[in-house]
Design an enzyme around this catalytic site. Structure first.
Site, PDB file in Angstrom:
ATOM      1  N   CYS A  10      -0.515   4.148   2.091  1.00  0.00           N
ATOM      2  CA  CYS A  10      -0.340   3.943   3.535  1.00  0.00           C
ATOM      3  C   CYS A  10       1.115   4.172   3.949  1.00  0.00           C
ATOM      4  O   CYS A  10       1.392   4.809   4.960  1.00  0.00           O
ATOM      5  CB  CYS A  10      -0.700   2.508   3.928  1.00  0.00           C
ATOM      6  N   ASP A  11       2.061   3.639   3.193  1.00  0.00           N
ATOM      7  CA  ASP A  11       3.439   3.553   3.675  1.00  0.00           C
ATOM      8  C   ASP A  11       4.439   4.413   2.903  1.00  0.00           C
ATOM      9  O   ASP A  11       5.597   4.525   3.312  1.00  0.00           O
ATOM     10  CB  ASP A  11       3.901   2.076   3.627  1.00  0.00           C
ATOM     11  N   CYS A  39       0.834  -1.214   0.000  1.00  0.00           N
ATOM     12  CA  CYS A  39       0.000   0.000   0.000  1.00  0.00           C
ATOM     13  C   CYS A  39       0.863   1.256   0.000  1.00  0.00           C
ATOM     14  O   CYS A  39       1.377   1.670   1.047  1.00  0.00           O
ATOM     15  CB  CYS A  39      -0.931  -0.028   1.217  1.00  0.00           C
TER      16      CYS A  39
HETATM   17  C1  LIG Z   1       0.188  -3.913   5.230  1.00  0.00           C
HETATM   18  C2  LIG Z   1      -0.969  -2.944   5.164  1.00  0.00           C
HETATM   19  C3  LIG Z   1      -0.825  -1.677   5.702  1.00  0.00           C
HETATM   20  C4  LIG Z   1      -1.880  -0.779   5.647  1.00  0.00           C
HETATM   21  N1  LIG Z   1      -1.707   0.452   6.201  1.00  0.00           N
HETATM   22  C5  LIG Z   1      -2.720   1.325   6.191  1.00  0.00           C
HETATM   23  C6  LIG Z   1      -2.561   2.612   6.766  1.00  0.00           C
HETATM   24  O1  LIG Z   1      -1.508   2.952   7.293  1.00  0.00           O
HETATM   25  N2  LIG Z   1      -3.635   3.449   6.717  1.00  0.00           N
HETATM   26  C7  LIG Z   1      -4.825   3.125   6.127  1.00  0.00           C
HETATM   27  O2  LIG Z   1      -5.757   3.915   6.142  1.00  0.00           O
HETATM   28  N3  LIG Z   1      -4.986   1.901   5.562  1.00  0.00           N
HETATM   29  C8  LIG Z   1      -3.977   1.012   5.568  1.00  0.00           C
HETATM   30  N4  LIG Z   1      -4.129  -0.209   4.970  1.00  0.00           N
HETATM   31  C9  LIG Z   1      -5.404  -0.508   4.309  1.00  0.00           C
HETATM   32  C10 LIG Z   1      -6.439  -0.869   5.381  1.00  0.00           C
HETATM   33  O3  LIG Z   1      -5.897  -1.883   6.203  1.00  0.00           O
HETATM   34  C11 LIG Z   1      -7.734  -1.351   4.746  1.00  0.00           C
HETATM   35  O4  LIG Z   1      -8.228  -0.369   3.853  1.00  0.00           O
HETATM   36  C12 LIG Z   1      -8.789  -1.605   5.818  1.00  0.00           C
HETATM   37  O5  LIG Z   1      -8.308  -2.517   6.780  1.00  0.00           O
HETATM   38  C13 LIG Z   1     -10.075  -2.166   5.221  1.00  0.00           C
HETATM   39  O6  LIG Z   1     -10.947  -2.396   6.271  1.00  0.00           O
HETATM   40  P1  LIG Z   1     -12.168  -3.405   6.142  1.00  0.00           P
HETATM   41  O7  LIG Z   1     -12.893  -3.289   7.432  1.00  0.00           O
HETATM   42  O8  LIG Z   1     -12.910  -3.154   4.905  1.00  0.00           O
HETATM   43  O9  LIG Z   1     -11.564  -4.855   5.973  1.00  0.00           O
HETATM   44  P2  LIG Z   1     -10.318  -5.658   6.526  1.00  0.00           P
HETATM   45  O10 LIG Z   1      -9.421  -4.851   7.373  1.00  0.00           O
HETATM   46  O11 LIG Z   1      -9.752  -6.336   5.333  1.00  0.00           O
HETATM   47  O12 LIG Z   1     -11.000  -6.747   7.464  1.00  0.00           O
HETATM   48  C14 LIG Z   1     -11.770  -7.763   6.936  1.00  0.00           C
HETATM   49  C15 LIG Z   1     -12.303  -8.598   8.078  1.00  0.00           C
HETATM   50  O13 LIG Z   1     -13.226  -9.567   7.571  1.00  0.00           O
HETATM   51  C16 LIG Z   1     -12.982 -10.814   8.193  1.00  0.00           C
HETATM   52  N5  LIG Z   1     -13.541 -11.846   7.324  1.00  0.00           N
HETATM   53  C17 LIG Z   1     -13.223 -12.172   6.043  1.00  0.00           C
HETATM   54  N6  LIG Z   1     -13.984 -13.200   5.614  1.00  0.00           N
HETATM   55  C18 LIG Z   1     -14.820 -13.512   6.626  1.00  0.00           C
HETATM   56  C19 LIG Z   1     -15.849 -14.483   6.820  1.00  0.00           C
HETATM   57  N7  LIG Z   1     -16.194 -15.340   5.840  1.00  0.00           N
HETATM   58  N8  LIG Z   1     -16.490 -14.543   8.017  1.00  0.00           N
HETATM   59  C20 LIG Z   1     -16.175 -13.675   9.017  1.00  0.00           C
HETATM   60  N9  LIG Z   1     -15.228 -12.726   8.894  1.00  0.00           N
HETATM   61  C21 LIG Z   1     -14.554 -12.651   7.715  1.00  0.00           C
HETATM   62  C22 LIG Z   1     -11.478 -10.854   8.399  1.00  0.00           C
HETATM   63  O14 LIG Z   1     -11.140 -11.783   9.412  1.00  0.00           O
HETATM   64  C23 LIG Z   1     -11.238  -9.409   8.834  1.00  0.00           C
HETATM   65  O15 LIG Z   1     -11.485  -9.264  10.218  1.00  0.00           O
HETATM   66  C24 LIG Z   1      -3.108  -1.140   5.019  1.00  0.00           C
HETATM   67  C25 LIG Z   1      -3.250  -2.416   4.467  1.00  0.00           C
HETATM   68  C26 LIG Z   1      -2.198  -3.319   4.542  1.00  0.00           C
HETATM   69  C27 LIG Z   1      -2.383  -4.696   3.947  1.00  0.00           C
END
Ligand SMILES: Cc1cc2nc3c(=O)[nH]c(=O)nc-3n(C[C@H](O)[C@H](O)[C@H](O)COP(=O)(O)OP(=O)(O)OC[C@H]3O[C@@H](n4cnc5c(N)ncnc54)[C@H](O)[C@@H]3O)c2cc1C
Length: 315
Positions: free
Chosen positions: A144-145, A141
């Site tokens: 992000c980084d 990302c």
């Molecule tokens: C290495 C890294 C660094 C990042 N750094 C930043 C940053 O500094 N700032 C920033 O704003 N964004 C950052 N991001 C992006 C950010 O993490 C994502 O945009 C954000 O987490 C998305 O949130 P979300 O709630 O949509 O899903 P996610 O964080 O992807 O969470 C998905 C959830 O769904 C659950 N899940 C999946 N399938 C199922 C199922 N069948 N049943 C039950 N649960 C399920 C998973 O266990 C998880 O808990 C980063 C991403 C990465 C990979």
């Protein structure tokens, strides 16, 4: 299957920023939300140590600590957080219909509303050295980084629009960006390729793949290999950005909910409504454009408000 099926007013699937924010709003609206966390409790941010851009943390924060804060906040208002994976869904097509959900292939639940926040998973190359150095210079990302690599030299791996966008974003911050493209051409749109070509501090190396990410605790460079000639080159860099795509976690919704050709859930207009009544989607699972914690949290809030209004209209 159990004999007595539990009935839930608001079921939240996934425990990233979208899920926890939906939970905070749903719990405060007395919707008694139940959340299933999935295998990655806290979501993608638990894989990073430094989150510098989430509002409210003037000194930045650790990703896992931030997600623990969100969990505590959701629980403070009565959200029930359960560890478990939703493995099957049987959603109603009727307004006011009951949605059936199976957890861990054994427990059946019934929900009046469902908020899907299952996120997306960044694709990596799969090299041992790459996996070892995630968080130590390897990132998926740039938004992000990228900031951590100000004035430094970095590599971007990928050939699509995302890779081109990440390279041009990084070019504004970093000293030099080298794009490694596996084929002899880029997949990115002509407009994006043009932006890359126009940017003076981006160099594109075609027919080139990463053989190994160099460094023991932090990235010190990459060894690149030309897949036509076999020639290997060491490129000294401090950051390696893998931009080969994301996979939305939507396998269990295939054939049930409308999704685009890459598997992202489709929501209606400015809302979080899916094509089925009472089923809402928030966060990265429905957003391949922004993919940030703050935007995921924003749509989590929207999903809880949409669910509350949906239930209100049924009364
Ligand atoms: C290495 C890294 C660094 C990042 N750094 C930043 C940053 O500094 N700032 C920033 O704003 N964004 C950052 N991001 C992006 C950010 O993490 C994502 O945009 C954000 O987490 C998305 O949130 P979300 O709630 O949509 O899903 P996610 O964080 O992807 O969470 C998905 C959830 O769904 C659950 N899940 C999946 N399938 C199922 C199922 N069948 N049943 C039950 N649960 C399920 C998973 O266990 C998880 O808990 C980063 C991403 C990465 C990979």
């Amino acid at each position: 299957m159990s004999n007595t099926t539990e009935k839930i007013k608001c079921l939240i699937i996934g425990s990233g920023p979208a899920g926890y924010t939906a939970a905070i709003y749903a719990a405060r609206a007395d919707m008694k939300p139940v959340m299933y966390t999935g295998m990655q409790m806290g979501g993608q941010l638990t894989t990073t140590t430094e989150v510098d851009n989430f509002p409210g943390y003037p000194n930045g924060t650790d990703g896992t600590a931030m997600m623990e804060d969100l969990k505590n906040q959701a629980e403070r208002f009565g959200t029930e957080v359960r560890f478990g994976m939703v493995t099957k869904v049987d959603f109603s097509k009727e307004i006011g219909g009951i949605h059936k959900v199976i957890v861990d292939e054994t427990t059946e639940l019934e929900a009046e509303t469902v908020i899907i926040s299952t996120g997306a998973t960044a694709k990596y190359l799969g090299l041992e050295s790459e996996q070892r150095l995630i968080g130590g210079g390897v990132s998926a990302c740039a938004t992000c980084d990228g900031f951590f690599y100000k004035g430094q030299d970095v590599v971007v791996v990928g050939a699509g629009d995302t890779a081109a966008e990440e390279a041009t974003y990084l070019a504004n911050i970093c000293n030099k960006v080298t794009m490694l493209v596996r084929k002899d051409h880029m997949r990115a749109s002509k407009a994006m390729q043009h932006r890359v070509d126009k940017t003076k501090n981006i160099t594109v190396m075609y027919n080139t793949e990463i053989d190994e990410v160099l460094g023991s605790n932090v990235v010190e460079g990459v060894r690149a290999v030309n897949n036509q000639t076999g020639n290997k080159t060491e490129i000294p860099v401090t950051g390696v950005f893998i931009a080969i795509g994301h996979k939305p976690n939507t396998e269990i919704f295939k054939g049930v909910l409308d999704m685009d050709d890459t598997g992202y859930l489709i929501t209606k207009g400015k809302s979080t409504k899916t094509n089925l009544p009472g089923v809402f989607a928030a966060g990265d699972v429905q957003d391949k454009e922004y993919r940030q914690a703050v935007t995921a949290a924003g749509t989590g809030c929207m999903a809880a408000l949409d669910a509350e209004r949906y239930l209100g209209a049924l009364e």
